[in-house]
Scaffold this motif. Structure first.
Motif, PDB file in Angstrom:
ATOM      1  N   SER A  56       2.792 -15.850  -8.727  1.00  0.00           N
ATOM      2  CA  SER A  56       3.601 -15.140  -9.718  1.00  0.00           C
ATOM      3  C   SER A  56       4.457 -16.141 -10.487  1.00  0.00           C
ATOM      4  O   SER A  56       4.467 -17.332 -10.208  1.00  0.00           O
ATOM      5  CB  SER A  56       4.478 -14.088  -9.039  1.00  0.00           C
ATOM      6  OG  SER A  56       5.441 -14.717  -8.222  1.00  0.00           O
ATOM      7  N   GLY A  57       5.174 -15.622 -11.474  1.00  0.00           N
ATOM      8  CA  GLY A  57       6.083 -16.454 -12.239  1.00  0.00           C
ATOM      9  C   GLY A  57       5.599 -16.811 -13.628  1.00  0.00           C
ATOM     10  O   GLY A  57       6.219 -17.609 -14.318  1.00  0.00           O
ATOM     11  N   ARG A  58       4.509 -16.178 -14.065  1.00  0.00           N
ATOM     12  CA  ARG A  58       3.947 -16.527 -15.369  1.00  0.00           C
ATOM     13  C   ARG A  58       4.122 -15.443 -16.431  1.00  0.00           C
ATOM     14  O   ARG A  58       3.786 -15.648 -17.590  1.00  0.00           O
ATOM     15  CB  ARG A  58       2.458 -16.832 -15.214  1.00  0.00           C
ATOM     16  CG  ARG A  58       2.201 -18.075 -14.397  1.00  0.00           C
ATOM     17  CD  ARG A  58       0.737 -18.233 -14.033  1.00  0.00           C
ATOM     18  NE  ARG A  58       0.524 -19.416 -13.218  1.00  0.00           N
ATOM     19  CZ  ARG A  58       0.758 -19.484 -11.919  1.00  0.00           C
ATOM     20  NH1 ARG A  58       1.211 -18.446 -11.266  1.00  0.00           N
ATOM     21  NH2 ARG A  58       0.546 -20.609 -11.254  1.00  0.00           N
ATOM     22  N   GLY A  59       4.627 -14.279 -16.054  1.00  0.00           N
ATOM     23  CA  GLY A  59       4.678 -13.130 -16.959  1.00  0.00           C
ATOM     24  C   GLY A  59       5.427 -13.379 -18.244  1.00  0.00           C
ATOM     25  O   GLY A  59       4.931 -13.078 -19.334  1.00  0.00           O
ATOM     26  N   VAL A  60       6.635 -13.938 -18.169  1.00  0.00           N
ATOM     27  CA  VAL A  60       7.432 -14.180 -19.379  1.00  0.00           C
ATOM     28  C   VAL A  60       6.711 -15.175 -20.282  1.00  0.00           C
ATOM     29  O   VAL A  60       6.630 -14.986 -21.499  1.00  0.00           O
ATOM     30  CB  VAL A  60       8.846 -14.686 -19.008  1.00  0.00           C
ATOM     31  CG1 VAL A  60       9.595 -15.180 -20.238  1.00  0.00           C
ATOM     32  CG2 VAL A  60       9.641 -13.584 -18.319  1.00  0.00           C
ATOM     33  N   GLY A  61       6.154 -16.221 -19.713  1.00  0.00           N
ATOM     34  CA  GLY A  61       5.420 -17.206 -20.504  1.00  0.00           C
ATOM     35  C   GLY A  61       4.203 -16.607 -21.189  1.00  0.00           C
ATOM     36  O   GLY A  61       3.906 -16.933 -22.338  1.00  0.00           O
ATOM     37  N   ILE A  62       3.507 -15.723 -20.490  1.00  0.00           N
ATOM     38  CA  ILE A  62       2.335 -15.069 -21.073  1.00  0.00           C
ATOM     39  C   ILE A  62       2.742 -14.196 -22.254  1.00  0.00           C
ATOM     40  O   ILE A  62       2.137 -14.253 -23.328  1.00  0.00           O
ATOM     41  CB  ILE A  62       1.584 -14.249 -20.003  1.00  0.00           C
ATOM     42  CG1 ILE A  62       0.898 -15.201 -19.014  1.00  0.00           C
ATOM     43  CG2 ILE A  62       0.567 -13.301 -20.643  1.00  0.00           C
ATOM     44  CD1 ILE A  62       0.315 -14.518 -17.795  1.00  0.00           C
ATOM     45  N   VAL A  63       3.792 -13.403 -22.089  1.00  0.00           N
ATOM     46  CA  VAL A  63       4.254 -12.535 -23.185  1.00  0.00           C
ATOM     47  C   VAL A  63       4.713 -13.376 -24.367  1.00  0.00           C
ATOM     48  O   VAL A  63       4.381 -13.085 -25.524  1.00  0.00           O
ATOM     49  CB  VAL A  63       5.351 -11.569 -22.702  1.00  0.00           C
ATOM     50  CG1 VAL A  63       5.947 -10.791 -23.870  1.00  0.00           C
ATOM     51  CG2 VAL A  63       4.792 -10.608 -21.653  1.00  0.00           C
ATOM     52  N   ARG A  64       5.443 -14.442 -24.106  1.00  0.00           N
ATOM     53  CA  ARG A  64       5.906 -15.324 -25.194  1.00  0.00           C
ATOM     54  C   ARG A  64       4.730 -15.929 -25.951  1.00  0.00           C
ATOM     55  O   ARG A  64       4.776 -16.079 -27.168  1.00  0.00           O
ATOM     56  CB  ARG A  64       6.791 -16.434 -24.642  1.00  0.00           C
ATOM     57  CG  ARG A  64       8.154 -15.946 -24.215  1.00  0.00           C
ATOM     58  CD  ARG A  64       8.982 -17.076 -23.694  1.00  0.00           C
ATOM     59  NE  ARG A  64       9.305 -17.978 -24.795  1.00  0.00           N
ATOM     60  CZ  ARG A  64       9.960 -19.113 -24.639  1.00  0.00           C
ATOM     61  NH1 ARG A  64      10.329 -19.513 -23.452  1.00  0.00           N
ATOM     62  NH2 ARG A  64      10.239 -19.863 -25.680  1.00  0.00           N
ATOM     63  N   MET A  65       3.679 -16.289 -25.224  1.00  0.00           N
ATOM     64  CA  MET A  65       2.513 -16.901 -25.847  1.00  0.00           C
ATOM     65  C   MET A  65       1.721 -15.893 -26.687  1.00  0.00           C
ATOM     66  O   MET A  65       1.234 -16.211 -27.765  1.00  0.00           O
ATOM     67  CB  MET A  65       1.610 -17.495 -24.773  1.00  0.00           C
ATOM     68  CG  MET A  65       0.407 -18.228 -25.314  1.00  0.00           C
ATOM     69  SD  MET A  65      -0.645 -18.857 -24.007  1.00  0.00           S
ATOM     70  CE  MET A  65      -1.340 -17.334 -23.384  1.00  0.00           C
ATOM     71  N   LEU A  66       1.599 -14.667 -26.206  1.00  0.00           N
ATOM     72  CA  LEU A  66       0.782 -13.659 -26.883  1.00  0.00           C
ATOM     73  C   LEU A  66       1.466 -13.037 -28.099  1.00  0.00           C
ATOM     74  O   LEU A  66       0.810 -12.741 -29.093  1.00  0.00           O
ATOM     75  CB  LEU A  66       0.427 -12.534 -25.903  1.00  0.00           C
ATOM     76  CG  LEU A  66      -0.475 -12.897 -24.736  1.00  0.00           C
ATOM     77  CD1 LEU A  66      -0.559 -11.722 -23.765  1.00  0.00           C
ATOM     78  CD2 LEU A  66      -1.856 -13.298 -25.229  1.00  0.00           C
ATOM     79  N   ALA A  67       2.753 -12.794 -28.002  1.00  0.00           N
ATOM     80  CA  ALA A  67       3.479 -12.039 -29.035  1.00  0.00           C
ATOM     81  C   ALA A  67       3.850 -12.924 -30.220  1.00  0.00           C
ATOM     82  O   ALA A  67       4.050 -14.134 -30.074  1.00  0.00           O
ATOM     83  CB  ALA A  67       4.728 -11.413 -28.436  1.00  0.00           C
ATOM     84  N   ASP A  68       3.970 -12.303 -31.389  1.00  0.00           N
ATOM     85  CA  ASP A  68       4.457 -13.012 -32.569  1.00  0.00           C
ATOM     86  C   ASP A  68       5.962 -13.222 -32.491  1.00  0.00           C
ATOM     87  O   ASP A  68       6.491 -14.173 -33.068  1.00  0.00           O
ATOM     88  CB  ASP A  68       4.105 -12.224 -33.844  1.00  0.00           C
ATOM     89  CG  ASP A  68       2.607 -12.217 -34.080  1.00  0.00           C
ATOM     90  OD1 ASP A  68       2.037 -13.314 -34.271  1.00  0.00           O
ATOM     91  OD2 ASP A  68       2.000 -11.128 -34.049  1.00  0.00           O
ATOM     92  N   ASP A  69       6.622 -12.338 -31.789  1.00  0.00           N
ATOM     93  CA  ASP A  69       8.077 -12.421 -31.618  1.00  0.00           C
ATOM     94  C   ASP A  69       8.421 -11.612 -30.383  1.00  0.00           C
ATOM     95  O   ASP A  69       7.667 -10.718 -29.984  1.00  0.00           O
ATOM     96  CB  ASP A  69       8.769 -11.841 -32.859  1.00  0.00           C
ATOM     97  CG  ASP A  69      10.238 -12.210 -32.943  1.00  0.00           C
ATOM     98  OD1 ASP A  69      10.673 -13.111 -32.211  1.00  0.00           O
ATOM     99  OD2 ASP A  69      10.952 -11.584 -33.743  1.00  0.00           O
TER     100      ASP A  69
END
Length: 139
Positions: A98-111
């Motif tokens: 675990s520990g990757r969720g915030v990074g994944i969302v930041r990478m996928l989203a435009d903002d």
């Protein structure tokens, strides 16, 4: 010219909520004009929903309240949970599950943004699909 927006909201329980949230999101996205043409954006939205719901369930130990809002420019994906602690991006070690969720969302989203509320917090990710001239005119 007024602002036209459409949206949906649903609560997902800790038990079984992530899979149901992905399915619910995919189903509702089908009604938007750009989703058939941009399956990769749909997949990114569904993955972000999965990560945000998982974070709410695992870290906040809370049901998650998901709101999707399409304003003609951005699909806003907002997840509210009962824990006021804002998520932080971690650097998980190799093999750490675990520990990757915030990074994944930041990478996928435009903002994206997070904010505390009176009862908990909301994390919102924005996805901006490429619109055809007709879709831009209609929105």
């Amino acid at each position: 010219m007024g602002v036209k927006a459409m949206g949906w909201a649903h609560s997902f329980p800790v038990s079984g909520g992530v899979r149901a949230g992905r399915e619910w999101t995919r189903e509702h996205l089908e009604s938007l004009p750009w989703t058939e043409r941009e399956p990769e954006t749909v997949d990114a939205v569904v993955l972000a929903v999965s990560e945000l719901l998982t974070n709410a369930h695992v870290h906040a130990h809370s049901d998650a309240h998901l709101v999707l809002t399409w304003d003609g420019d951005c699909l806003h994906v907002s997840v509210h949970d009962e824990d006021p602690t804002l998520p932080r991006q971690r650097e998980p070690g190799i093999g750490e599950p675990s520990g990757r969720g915030v990074g994944i969302v930041r990478m996928l989203a435009d903002d994206w943004e997070m904010r505390c509320q009176r009862h908990g917090k909301v994390v919102t990710a924005c996805f901006r699909p490429a619109l055809t001239p007709q879709e831009a005119e209609d929105s």
